[in-house]
Design an enzyme around this catalytic site. Structure first.
Site, PDB file in Angstrom:
ATOM      1  N   PHE A  80       0.824  -1.199   0.000  1.00  0.00           N
ATOM      2  CA  PHE A  80       0.000   0.000   0.000  1.00  0.00           C
ATOM      3  C   PHE A  80       0.861   1.253   0.000  1.00  0.00           C
ATOM      4  O   PHE A  80       1.870   1.323   0.703  1.00  0.00           O
ATOM      5  CB  PHE A  80      -0.892   0.050   1.258  1.00  0.00           C
ATOM      6  CG  PHE A  80      -1.845  -1.089   1.405  1.00  0.00           C
ATOM      7  CD1 PHE A  80      -3.140  -0.994   0.925  1.00  0.00           C
ATOM      8  CD2 PHE A  80      -1.457  -2.267   2.030  1.00  0.00           C
ATOM      9  CE1 PHE A  80      -4.039  -2.046   1.075  1.00  0.00           C
ATOM     10  CE2 PHE A  80      -2.337  -3.325   2.189  1.00  0.00           C
ATOM     11  CZ  PHE A  80      -3.629  -3.209   1.700  1.00  0.00           C
ATOM     12  N   ASP A  81       0.440   2.244  -0.774  1.00  0.00           N
ATOM     13  CA  ASP A  81       0.960   3.591  -0.603  1.00  0.00           C
ATOM     14  C   ASP A  81       0.311   4.166   0.660  1.00  0.00           C
ATOM     15  O   ASP A  81      -0.690   3.634   1.152  1.00  0.00           O
ATOM     16  CB  ASP A  81       0.604   4.426  -1.838  1.00  0.00           C
ATOM     17  CG  ASP A  81       0.893   5.901  -1.648  1.00  0.00           C
ATOM     18  OD1 ASP A  81       2.029   6.227  -1.271  1.00  0.00           O
ATOM     19  OD2 ASP A  81      -0.016   6.717  -1.865  1.00  0.00           O
ATOM     20  N   LYS A  82       0.867   5.261   1.192  1.00  0.00           N
ATOM     21  CA  LYS A  82       0.298   5.828   2.416  1.00  0.00           C
ATOM     22  C   LYS A  82      -0.716   6.937   2.138  1.00  0.00           C
ATOM     23  O   LYS A  82      -1.921   6.748   2.305  1.00  0.00           O
ATOM     24  CB  LYS A  82       1.405   6.365   3.336  1.00  0.00           C
ATOM     25  CG  LYS A  82       0.870   6.910   4.669  1.00  0.00           C
ATOM     26  CD  LYS A  82       1.962   7.486   5.528  1.00  0.00           C
ATOM     27  CE  LYS A  82       2.317   8.900   5.120  1.00  0.00           C
ATOM     28  NZ  LYS A  82       1.239   9.896   5.410  1.00  0.00           N
TER      29      LYS A  82
END
Length: 349
Positions: free
Chosen positions: A35-37
């Site tokens: 996941f990206d943040k």
């Protein structure tokens, strides 16, 4: 084909847009989900919590830091940039007119204001520039230990200001991560350009197994490829331009459909139209259900034909019976495949 199309239609009803049946089949076999943040795990609506002027404390110094930073960030599309500009306007500070804007992917941006070259960006940018000072490191350490994010402003070989921002995890992310693990995803990972302390704080807050901070777009690509080699099929979820290369490198790239950039949406194989990570476990369950139906259909069709071939030498079949069995098998396979259109028990509508 009927089963796959039914599965795609079922997914679309749930706000999950697959760009073809191949990706519907692939998502069910993912072993890692990265996941990206900002804008993915978090809401993507960071807010400025503090503005600090470094160096001599003069009246209006904080407002000047905000004015200069907002002048550069007004040309950027990043959520952090939008938060800085919004804070400036809310405070009645007019962003400084900036020229010769340059985007520095994964780090920040630069522009010329009143003949001076200013840089605004993250900790890594200023480490690369060699502009980190003991005062800046002390300020950053205190901020990062609390899970905050910093935007640093610098000019002439030194940092002149610091803007602290905070972003909150999306509601339900922790439950979605737990559901992914229950569905058989072996590893969940946070890949972000933010500092390591912020990455750790967010990863722990939502229950992710691993975190990697201070990553450039190419670093995210390398990380995704590493997970593919180590664990097998890997999914990547992101929303920004910087995430597009990693989405392309993943086995299945997944974009946040509403908040995602055009580059992310075009590159991704799947789009979550409601920006709800809780749809990911549902997509995996649907993929596995579709694959079960496909296997059932193939097994049933082959078994029926094998039975008729075995009975034919003994004169136990007729032409019309064979035609009825063949057409009957086709219809049963179609109707069985259409079951993919039905909502699964316990699944979200």
């Amino acid at each position: 084909p009927v089963t796959i199309v039914s599965g795609l239609a079922r997914a679309t009803r749930s706000g999950i847009l697959f760009k073809g049946g191949l990706h519907l089949e692939a998502i069910g076999g993912l072993k890692v989900m990265a996941f990206d943040k900002t804008g993915t795990v978090t809401e993507g609506r960071p807010a400025v919590t503090r503005v600090v002027a470094l160096g001599p404390r003069t009246e209006g110094a904080e407002a000047e830091v905000l004015r200069l930073a907002a002048g550069i960030e007004a040309r950027s599309e990043h959520p952090l940039a939008a938060a800085v500009v919004a804070r400036a306007r809310h405070s009645g500070v007019e962003p400084a007119p900036a020229e010769e804007f340059t985007s520095l992917p994964g780090k920040g941006a630069a522009a010329t204001i009143a003949g001076k070259r200013y840089y605004v960006g993250n900790h890594r940018l200023f480490e690369d520039l060699g502009w980190c000072s003991p005062e800046l490191e002390q300020q950053l350490e205190g901020l990062e230990s609390q899970g905050g994010t910093a935007v640093i402003l610098g000019e002439g070989g030194q940092a002149v200001g610091l803007i602290a921002l905070a972003d909150q995890p999306r509601p339900g992310v922790r439950l979605a991560v737990a559901a992914l693990k229950a569905a058989g995803v072996r590893r969940t990972v946070l890949l972000t350009g933010d500092n390591q302390a912020t990455a750790r704080a967010i990863a722990e807050a939502v229950g992710l197994d691993e975190h990697r901070g201070q990553l450039l777009p190419e670093d995210k690509v390398a990380a995704v490829r590493e997970y593919v080699g180590r664990y097998g099929p890997t999914g990547m979820v992101g929303d920004g331009v910087n995430d597009a290369p990693a989405l392309a490198a993943a086995t299945v790239g997944i974009a946040m459909g509403a908040a995602g950039s055009d580059a992310a949406l075009e590159t991704a194989d799947v789009a979550l139209m409601s920006d709800d990570l809780g749809r990911l476990p549902e997509a995996i369950a649907l993929s596995r259900r579709v694959q079960r139906l496909v296997r059932q259909n193939i097994a049933f069709a082959l078994l029926l034909k094998a039975v008729f071939m075995a009975l034919t030498p003994f004169g136990l079949t007729t032409l019309w019976l064979a035609v009825v069995a063949d057409m009957g098998a086709s219809l049963l396979v179609i109707f069985n495949g259409l079951r993919a259109l039905r909502a699964q028990r316990g699944a979200r509508a």
